[in-house]
Design a protein around this motif. Structure first.
Motif, PDB file in Angstrom:
ATOM      1  N   SER A 230      49.016 -41.791 -65.000  1.00 32.33           N
ATOM      2  CA  SER A 230      48.196 -40.761 -64.750  1.00 32.33           C
ATOM      3  C   SER A 230      47.922 -40.197 -63.479  1.00 32.33           C
ATOM      4  CB  SER A 230      46.728 -41.619 -65.416  1.00 32.33           C
ATOM      5  OG  SER A 230      46.383 -42.510 -64.253  1.00 32.33           O
ATOM      6  N   GLU A 231      47.050 -39.048 -63.476  1.00 35.18           N
ATOM      7  CA  GLU A 231      46.989 -38.605 -62.005  1.00 35.18           C
ATOM      8  C   GLU A 231      46.136 -39.171 -61.313  1.00 35.18           C
ATOM      9  OE1 GLU A 231      44.686 -34.292 -60.262  1.00 35.18           O
ATOM     10  OE2 GLU A 231      45.387 -34.520 -62.606  1.00 35.18           O
ATOM     11  N   GLY A 232      45.264 -39.908 -62.052  1.00 36.90           N
ATOM     12  CA  GLY A 232      44.246 -41.061 -61.187  1.00 36.90           C
ATOM     13  C   GLY A 232      45.183 -42.093 -60.424  1.00 36.90           C
ATOM     14  N   THR A 233      46.079 -42.606 -61.180  1.00 33.96           N
ATOM     15  CA  THR A 233      46.990 -43.723 -60.564  1.00 33.96           C
ATOM     16  C   THR A 233      47.752 -43.052 -59.472  1.00 33.96           C
ATOM     17  OG1 THR A 233      47.263 -44.848 -62.724  1.00 33.96           O
ATOM     18  CG2 THR A 233      48.784 -45.172 -61.100  1.00 33.96           C
ATOM     19  N   VAL A 234      48.293 -41.729 -59.430  1.00 31.93           N
ATOM     20  CA  VAL A 234      49.083 -40.966 -58.309  1.00 31.93           C
ATOM     21  C   VAL A 234      47.886 -41.059 -57.244  1.00 31.93           C
ATOM     22  CG1 VAL A 234      50.095 -39.142 -57.654  1.00 31.93           C
ATOM     23  CG2 VAL A 234      50.466 -39.878 -59.969  1.00 31.93           C
ATOM     24  N   ARG A 235      46.824 -40.715 -57.393  1.00 34.05           N
ATOM     25  CA  ARG A 235      45.785 -40.485 -56.527  1.00 34.05           C
ATOM     26  C   ARG A 235      45.481 -41.769 -55.711  1.00 34.05           C
ATOM     27  NH1 ARG A 235      44.293 -35.410 -55.914  1.00 34.05           N
ATOM     28  NH2 ARG A 235      44.544 -33.899 -57.642  1.00 34.05           N
ATOM     29  N   THR A 236      45.280 -42.822 -56.470  1.00 32.99           N
ATOM     30  CA  THR A 236      44.965 -44.277 -55.808  1.00 32.99           C
ATOM     31  C   THR A 236      46.471 -44.750 -55.199  1.00 32.99           C
ATOM     32  OG1 THR A 236      43.851 -44.879 -57.802  1.00 32.99           O
ATOM     33  CG2 THR A 236      44.532 -46.524 -56.453  1.00 32.99           C
ATOM     34  N   ARG A 237      47.420 -44.321 -55.661  1.00 31.15           N
ATOM     35  CA  ARG A 237      48.677 -44.886 -54.759  1.00 31.15           C
ATOM     36  C   ARG A 237      48.678 -44.097 -53.515  1.00 31.15           C
ATOM     37  NH1 ARG A 237      53.653 -44.730 -59.134  1.00 31.15           N
ATOM     38  NH2 ARG A 237      52.767 -46.672 -60.565  1.00 31.15           N
ATOM     39  N   LEU A 238      48.363 -42.876 -53.704  1.00 29.64           N
ATOM     40  CA  LEU A 238      48.370 -41.973 -52.137  1.00 29.64           C
ATOM     41  C   LEU A 238      47.507 -42.381 -51.291  1.00 29.64           C
ATOM     42  CD1 LEU A 238      49.167 -38.376 -53.868  1.00 29.64           C
ATOM     43  CD2 LEU A 238      50.636 -39.776 -52.688  1.00 29.64           C
ATOM     44  N   ARG A 239      46.198 -42.709 -51.511  1.00 30.57           N
ATOM     45  CA  ARG A 239      45.466 -43.484 -50.907  1.00 30.57           C
ATOM     46  C   ARG A 239      45.875 -44.610 -50.224  1.00 30.57           C
ATOM     47  NH1 ARG A 239      41.476 -41.409 -54.568  1.00 30.57           N
ATOM     48  NH2 ARG A 239      41.538 -43.444 -55.546  1.00 30.57           N
ATOM     49  N   GLY A 240      46.564 -45.273 -51.144  1.00 34.22           N
ATOM     50  CA  GLY A 240      46.964 -46.697 -50.316  1.00 34.22           C
ATOM     51  C   GLY A 240      48.266 -46.326 -49.557  1.00 34.22           C
TER      52      GLY A 240
END
Length: 468
Positions: free
Chosen positions: A307-317
């Motif tokens: 999901s796009e939300g998963t990508v954004r969470t990973r990018l923050r990490g």
């Protein structure tokens, strides 16, 4: 008739078919010849009426001492010499014919294997293009490949070049090297080099360069990309092919000797890249590369099948781990440069933090060399085009916000960007090209290169006047 003449006549007949070989054997023996398979069926017979007799002789050879009977894998050859033909002639004919039949059988098996391999290559390519790298690697037998480089060539002699490349490279989808997929898709010769994170595809390029020159093909090739981004590599190679001349291969970046991978010393680039990316694990590395190559979290989500939300969470990490501002376009350009660097030795012990100033880290080029490189790269652009291009690159290639900041209509900015691409002889749709142009534009930027100071030419070119 001499032994040489017998062998020569049988060899010429074998070049056509099994049936013609059997007919020639019967003629040379001045009698008849029958090829019988293990089930007792007649494969071919000269004359046709000799078939039943050949079957009986193959089943009970001890009852037919006058006949010459030779067994081979899956079949039996029976030769009945004529009344006046010497017995030695029948024996020579039978031995030579059996050897030729075995050779033809090996050739058929090789061709069948060849066609099966070709179909397998096409199937793996289509799995990769449809975004199913896991199924593709299952077909590859779990081969340790993570990246692919796509080559696409077109021309009148595609099929001839395909056969030439197959013979020269002997490609295989097995674990042996080189790991290549070689296919003909439509009117294109397609070669996909499968490799690890290093640039193993360089061993393939010289052969394809020779084939393009010999067969007068125009070709383009992509940057090395992860297996789940083969569709992007396919598009990159296609864009490069459109701009290629017959007889030549063109890189998707089209930067050639102007590119940073050629300007920066390899040992400096590899060491710096390894230090920058050292904190990332494999999943973070894949996520970051998909994001940088595709241009958005939404597009990266499609590539990674999350999901796009998963990508954004990973990018923050990832931003936290790298202690870097991933929203900064200069940092993004630096990271993409690090992703493209050749693999470094594993002895790197320290990590490096990315900062947007200077745009090109001094670990790679000193200030004077960086400025010289950037000035030479952007020299064909006048000041308005350079300002417009810099603004567009700061917005990661998004036309609407860049046009708004520049007070230009979107159609005008699109026209200006087309002029930039033609002046620089570069494909601005390539993420690699945009990253290097961004680093160059920021390296030589002056206080007079801001959107507010864009020279005004009057007329309807601009949507509004900014105060000067």
């Amino acid at each position: 008739m001499t032994r040489y003449q017998v062998v020569r006549r049988l060899t010429r007949a074998a070049a056509h078919s099994d049936a013609q070989l059997i007919a020639e054997a019967a003629a040379l023996a001045e009698g008849w010849a029958v090829l019988v398979d293990l089930t007792g069926g007649v494969v071919c017979s000269t004359p046709h009426t000799a078939g039943p007799q050949g079957v009986r002789a193959a089943a009970h050879p001890q009852l037919h001492p006058r006949l010459t009977i030779r067994k081979m894998a899956g079949a039996v050859l029976v030769v009945g010499p004529g009344a006046v033909s010497p017995a030695s002639r029948g024996d020579l004919v039978a031995r030579t014919a059996v050897d030729l039949l075995r050779m033809r059988a090996r050739v058929r098996r090789a061709e069948e294997t060849h066609h099966a391999e070709q179909r397998l290559h096409t199937a793996v390519l289509r799995l990769l293009l449809s975004g199913q790298p896991h199924l593709a690697t299952d077909v590859l037998g779990g081969a340790a490949v993570t990246h692919a480089t796509v080559f696409r060539l077109v021309g009148q002699s595609v099929h001839t070049a395909y056969q030439a490349h197959w013979r020269a490279a002997r490609p295989s989808v097995s674990l042996s090297d080189p790991r290549l997929l070689v296919c003909v898709e439509g009117n294109e010769l397609v070669v996909v080099a499968l490799h690890g994170m290093g640039n193993d595809h360089y061993s393939v390029r010289p052969l394809l360069t020779r084939i393009a020159a010999q067969h007068w093909l125009a070709g383009g090739f992509s940057d090395p990309l992860p297996l789940d981004m083969v569709a992007t590599a396919w598009a990159e190679a296609g864009n490069a092919r459109h701009g290629a001349s017959a007889g030549f291969l063109t890189s998707a970046t089209v930067l050639g000797s102007r590119g940073l991978l050629h300007v920066i010393a390899t040992h400096r680039l590899t060491s710096w890249s390894a230090a920058v990316l050292k904190p990332l694990d494999r999943e973070q590395h894949r996520t970051l590369e998909a994001y940088l190559r595709s241009g958005s979290a939404q597009a990266a989500a499609s590539v990674l099948d999350v999901s796009e939300g998963t990508v954004r969470t990973r990018l923050r990490g990832i931003g936290t781990v790298l202690a870097a501002e991933l929203d900064n376009p200069t940092v993004q350009a630096q990271l993409l440069l690090a992703m493209r660097a050749p693999a470094a030795p594993p002895q790197i012990s320290s990590s490096t933090r990315l900062v947007p100033d200077p745009p090109l880290p001094t670990d790679l080029l000193n200030a004077e060399h960086a400025r010289r490189w950037a000035s030479a790269l952007l020299e064909p652009l006048d000041q308005p085009l350079r300002i417009a291009l810099r603004c567009w690159l700061q917005h990661r290639g998004r036309t609407a916000p860049a046009a708004s900041e520049l007070s230009l209509s979107r159609s005008t900015l699109t026209d200006w960007l087309s002029k930039c691409g033609r002046a620089l002889s570069l494909d601005l749709s390539s993420a690699t090209v945009r990253a290097e142009l961004h680093l160059a534009a920021e390296t030589i930027a002056t206080p007079g290169d801001g959107p507010a100071l864009l020279p005004r030419r009057g007329g309807r070119t601009y949507r509004g006047q900014r105060p000067r």
